[in-house]
Design a protein around this motif. Structure first.
Motif, short mmCIF file in Angstrom:
data_model
loop_
_atom_site.label_atom_id
_atom_site.label_comp_id
_atom_site.label_asym_id
_atom_site.label_seq_id
_atom_site.Cartn_x
_atom_site.Cartn_y
_atom_site.Cartn_z
N ALA A 115 0.82 -1.21 0.00
CA ALA A 115 0.00 0.00 0.00
C ALA A 115 0.86 1.26 0.00
O ALA A 115 0.55 2.24 -0.69
CB ALA A 115 -0.93 -0.01 1.21
N ALA A 116 1.94 1.24 0.77
CA ALA A 116 2.82 2.42 0.82
C ALA A 116 3.51 2.66 -0.51
O ALA A 116 3.60 3.80 -0.99
CB ALA A 116 3.86 2.23 1.93
N ARG A 117 3.98 1.59 -1.15
CA ARG A 117 4.63 1.74 -2.45
C ARG A 117 3.66 2.29 -3.48
O ARG A 117 4.03 3.13 -4.32
CB ARG A 117 5.19 0.39 -2.92
CG ARG A 117 6.39 -0.10 -2.13
CD ARG A 117 6.88 -1.45 -2.65
NE ARG A 117 7.88 -2.03 -1.78
CZ ARG A 117 9.19 -1.74 -1.81
NH1 ARG A 117 9.64 -0.89 -2.72
NH2 ARG A 117 10.02 -2.32 -0.98
N GLU A 118 2.41 1.82 -3.43
CA GLU A 118 1.42 2.31 -4.40
C GLU A 118 1.12 3.79 -4.17
O GLU A 118 1.00 4.56 -5.13
CB GLU A 118 0.15 1.49 -4.27
CG GLU A 118 -0.87 1.77 -5.36
CD GLU A 118 -1.95 0.71 -5.41
OE1 GLU A 118 -3.12 1.05 -5.17
OE2 GLU A 118 -1.63 -0.46 -5.69
N ALA A 119 1.00 4.20 -2.91
CA ALA A 119 0.74 5.61 -2.61
C ALA A 119 1.92 6.48 -3.02
O ALA A 119 1.74 7.57 -3.56
CB ALA A 119 0.45 5.77 -1.12
N LEU A 120 3.13 6.03 -2.79
CA LEU A 120 4.32 6.78 -3.18
C LEU A 120 4.42 6.90 -4.69
O LEU A 120 4.76 7.96 -5.23
CB LEU A 120 5.57 6.11 -2.61
CG LEU A 120 5.74 6.20 -1.08
CD1 LEU A 120 6.80 5.20 -0.60
CD2 LEU A 120 6.13 7.61 -0.67
N ALA A 121 4.10 5.80 -5.39
CA ALA A 121 4.15 5.82 -6.85
C ALA A 121 3.10 6.76 -7.43
O ALA A 121 3.33 7.41 -8.46
CB ALA A 121 3.95 4.40 -7.40
N ALA A 122 1.95 6.86 -6.75
CA ALA A 122 0.86 7.71 -7.25
C ALA A 122 1.26 9.18 -7.29
O ALA A 122 0.71 9.95 -8.07
CB ALA A 122 -0.39 7.52 -6.40
N VAL A 123 2.21 9.56 -6.45
CA VAL A 123 2.65 10.96 -6.41
C VAL A 123 4.09 11.10 -6.91
O VAL A 123 4.74 12.12 -6.68
CB VAL A 123 2.52 11.55 -4.98
CG1 VAL A 123 1.05 11.60 -4.57
CG2 VAL A 123 3.32 10.73 -3.97
N ASP A 124 4.56 10.04 -7.59
CA ASP A 124 5.90 10.04 -8.19
C ASP A 124 6.98 10.36 -7.17
O ASP A 124 7.93 11.11 -7.45
CB ASP A 124 5.96 11.06 -9.35
CG ASP A 124 5.06 10.67 -10.50
OD1 ASP A 124 4.95 9.47 -10.77
OD2 ASP A 124 4.45 11.57 -11.10
N HIS A 125 6.84 9.78 -5.99
CA HIS A 125 7.83 10.02 -4.93
C HIS A 125 8.75 8.81 -4.83
O HIS A 125 8.30 7.70 -4.59
CB HIS A 125 7.13 10.25 -3.60
CG HIS A 125 8.07 10.57 -2.47
ND1 HIS A 125 8.75 11.76 -2.40
CD2 HIS A 125 8.43 9.85 -1.38
CE1 HIS A 125 9.50 11.77 -1.31
NE2 HIS A 125 9.32 10.62 -0.67
#
Length: 368
Positions: free
Chosen positions: A206-216
């Motif tokens: 879940a954390a990786r997906e959220a980070l990827a969603a904001v290109d972080h």
């Protein structure tokens, strides 16, 4: 209303800045059993009208609520795919634009530039026109209250009226971190879905997906440290990835290592900072890390196992076998004091000072 104020009003007050809101999140990690329980009831046409979704902070309660809302809104409507992030239903819900969905939460005050402390009765009164009017689309109507434990007394009474005699094909999804703050009259009219902290693997995804969603982008060591300290909370893991959270954990760990001595300058500076208006999230993170560390130390001493070698060594140095019960009582008392301080709007600086004073007294027993 200025554009910035309008934008703030359209967002959840508890949204983690810089990341997608729960209504914008299309994939739910974990909580398979509660979701299956709800889906069975929906599929068998025996869906209860009220559901209370409760559990610790940041584990996906609101994400589950929006997932279930999309499933209800898509029920009996051919062509609406609740799981399609590119579909019209998802975009309507994500944009708070679906005519059969009502979201009740704390409101934004453009004068103070802040969200209200409680969900007020005026917000809940929107329920009357929503349920009494003719919906733009036929089918189910869904009301999400996020968070229901933030209802003030008048708002809770107004919500109760809707729960007592809801129209047909209406479902309430109440999200709460502290369900005990809700009146018994509301809890008794809802089926309970209690969620538990996620597994580390689920937090990781879940954390990786959220980070990827904001290109972080983030280095792997920082991410894994954040996940290990998150205690099953995606929100906490994301806060920790900012670096400041991990640094805060380091400060708390050092304070424990110094016990029974206290760095008075650090402690008073921290108490002053955390008691400042607008620092509620920082205070929450501080106590989540403190209580999480304390719980792991107690567990490590009791079971002689621990995920962090440095914490296990600290537990051996700090806690005597015959004092385990006292440390467990301290963990419970600090957690209770934290909840009361926030719930009753008490002095937060005193909470910080009293918590470490309690820990200092316990550590002094070890050195006798």
């Amino acid at each position: 209303m200025a554009a910035a104020d309008s934008k703030a009003r359209d967002e959840e007050p508890d949204r983690l800045a810089g990341f997608p809101a729960p209504r914008e999140t299309h994939r739910l990690y974990g909580h398979e059993d509660p979701r299956a329980q709800f889906e069975r009831a929906l599929g068998e046409d025996r869906l209860h009208h009220g559901w209370l979704i409760s559990g610790p902070e940041g584990i996906g309660k609101a994400t589950l609520a929006y997932t279930l809302a999309r499933e209800v809104l898509a029920h009996d409507r051919a062509g609406d795919d609740p799981d399609d992030p590119e579909g019209p239903l998802f975009h309507q819900v994500a944009g708070r634009a679906h005519p059969n969905l009502l979201i009740l939460n704390r409101t934004f005050n453009p004068k103070t530039k802040r969200y209200s402390q409680w969900i007020g009765v005026d917000e809940v009164r929107r329920l009357r026109s929503f349920l009494g009017g003719t919906a733009a689309q036929s089918g189910w109507r869904v009301i999400i209250v996020d968070r229901a434990d933030e209802l003030n007394a008048q708002a809770a009474n107004a919500l109760l009226k809707g729960l007592e005699e809801p129209p047909a094909k209406t479902v309430f999804l109440l999200v709460a971190t502290a369900e005990g703050r809700l009146p018994v009259t509301i809890r008794s009219r809802c089926r309970s879905l209690r969620l538990h902290p996620l597994e580390d693997e689920e937090v990781d995804h879940a954390a990786r997906e959220a980070l990827a969603a904001v290109d972080h982008t983030l280095d792997e060591e920082t991410l894994q440290t954040a996940i290990a300290l998150a205690e099953g909370s995606v929100r906490r893991a994301l806060v920790l990835t900012g670096g400041e959270g991990i640094a805060l954990y380091g400060e708390i760990l050092q304070a424990f290592r110094n016990l029974p001595k206290l760095d008075a300058a650090w402690l008073h500076k921290k108490a002053e900072k955390l008691s400042a208006p607008g620092n509620t999230e920082q205070l929450e993170l501080f106590f989540a890390l403190l209580l999480g560390l304390l719980e792991r130390l107690i567990r490590a001493r009791a079971t002689e196992t621990g995920r962090h070698a440095s914490e296990s060594a600290l537990a051996d140095d700090l806690i005597r076998d015959d004092d385990l019960g006292r440390w467990a009582e301290a963990w419970e008392a600090i957690g209770k004091a934290h909840d009361e301080t926030l719930g009753l709007n008490l002095d937060r600086g005193v909470l910080v000072l009293d918590s470490f004073s309690r820990l200092q007294s316990l550590a002094e027993r070890t050195n006798r």
